[in-house]
Scaffold this motif. Sequence first.
Motif, short mmCIF file in Angstrom:
data_model
loop_
_atom_site.label_atom_id
_atom_site.label_comp_id
_atom_site.label_asym_id
_atom_site.label_seq_id
_atom_site.Cartn_x
_atom_site.Cartn_y
_atom_site.Cartn_z
N LYS A 19 5.95 1.34 -7.47
CA LYS A 19 4.99 0.61 -6.66
C LYS A 19 5.27 0.87 -5.18
O LYS A 19 6.38 0.68 -4.72
CB LYS A 19 5.06 -0.89 -6.97
N THR A 20 4.25 1.31 -4.44
CA THR A 20 4.37 1.55 -3.01
C THR A 20 3.33 0.73 -2.27
O THR A 20 2.45 0.11 -2.89
CB THR A 20 4.18 3.04 -2.68
N SER A 21 3.40 0.74 -0.95
CA SER A 21 2.43 -0.01 -0.15
C SER A 21 1.01 0.53 -0.32
O SER A 21 0.03 -0.19 -0.14
CB SER A 21 2.83 0.03 1.33
N LYS A 22 0.90 1.81 -0.68
CA LYS A 22 -0.42 2.42 -0.87
C LYS A 22 -0.93 2.28 -2.30
O LYS A 22 -2.10 2.55 -2.57
CB LYS A 22 -0.35 3.90 -0.50
N GLY A 23 -0.05 1.88 -3.21
CA GLY A 23 -0.44 1.79 -4.62
C GLY A 23 0.64 2.38 -5.51
O GLY A 23 1.75 2.69 -5.05
N ASN A 24 0.34 2.57 -6.78
CA ASN A 24 1.31 3.10 -7.74
C ASN A 24 1.40 4.62 -7.68
O ASN A 24 0.39 5.31 -7.48
CB ASN A 24 0.95 2.68 -9.16
#
Length: 373
Positions: free
Chosen positions: A98-103
């Motif tokens: 999981k990242t700030s931009k999405g998976n």
Amino acid sequence: MSVILSERRENLKEISNRKVVEHNDLITGVAKMDKTPIKIFELAVSCIDTKNPPENNSVCLTKKTLFAFFDVTDTNKNFRFKKVIEEMQNQIFLINKKTSKGNTYERVVPIPSIKWSDFDDIVTFRFDESVMPYLLDLKDNFTQFALMDIMEMTSKYSIILYKWIMMKYNQFTHYEQGAKRTEQQLESYRNPVMEVAELRRLTDTLTQYKQFSDFEKRVLKPAIDEINEHTRFAITYDKIKKGRSVIAVKFYGARKEIPEPFYKQEQQDPAYTQAESLKKQQEVQDFIDLQQNPYTLALLNTQLIGVRDMTDIELMVTLYRKVYPLYDQLAEKVNRYEVERHLLYVKEKQQAYSKENIAKYLYKAISSYLKTI
């Protein structure tokens, strides 16, 4: 058979103290692998020095050590070994971050190269470069567990769920020792909750066992039973519902004291008799059975016992043998809800001194109550 068992004991001694250390992203990734390839992967990982990269990303094991992971009655282990190796080449980890931009997703074949020969006992495993960051120089967000805990497991679901529970428990013990966390946050590590959708993703059963009752019967309950039987942990669980649907599962776990595994037991002690051995085995079996007993969960929910109490074999076996049968009598005379009402009343009237001998307190309370009915 005795020769096979003796050989297996010797092989197990060699790996009895090994630990497996992996990054949490690998723990929460989807292991699209069968039971034996997962075990062999964990065995190979246990050979890695986490601070120093192995040469060519390779580790060596003996065939005898690998055979310890196979059924002891298997008389054609060489053939089975080759079949497992073939399976490992086609099985993967699907790692979800999981990242700030999405998976983001990463498909990893963990051990693409395995070498062995007919003229010696050495097997060489070479890890793929892409999996090494999950296994080396881990400073945070990693999980450590005992290799022997997964040795006797017969289901890949048991191994997967055990690793996830260990990840949460390791976080709990880390933060309990002084790191700043609220009691609510500690509770989320000590008794973690997993949504059913996430549980299905982790166990790679998104398209299987559509009814939760089937999923519980085929995946969840057998996995919990194996964890309780073969590992240092006692686990129970509670289903969380929204309406009539189960949406999540809450796990309760604690360390337990268990006898040494069969491969460590020493027969030279003159006090070690067959009768004592059978008695210990029965106590351990009772201890395992009571983990799934609904009265254990009821006592936990009313806080008459805590998770730490579940590590006390003597206490829990006493409850199982002396107190729980009386709860059965109450349920038979009235109904099972009467047991819950009784426990709520007992908790309300409980005095501090009773906590020192909770088994005696609960026994006296239910014995007195049964006399009034």
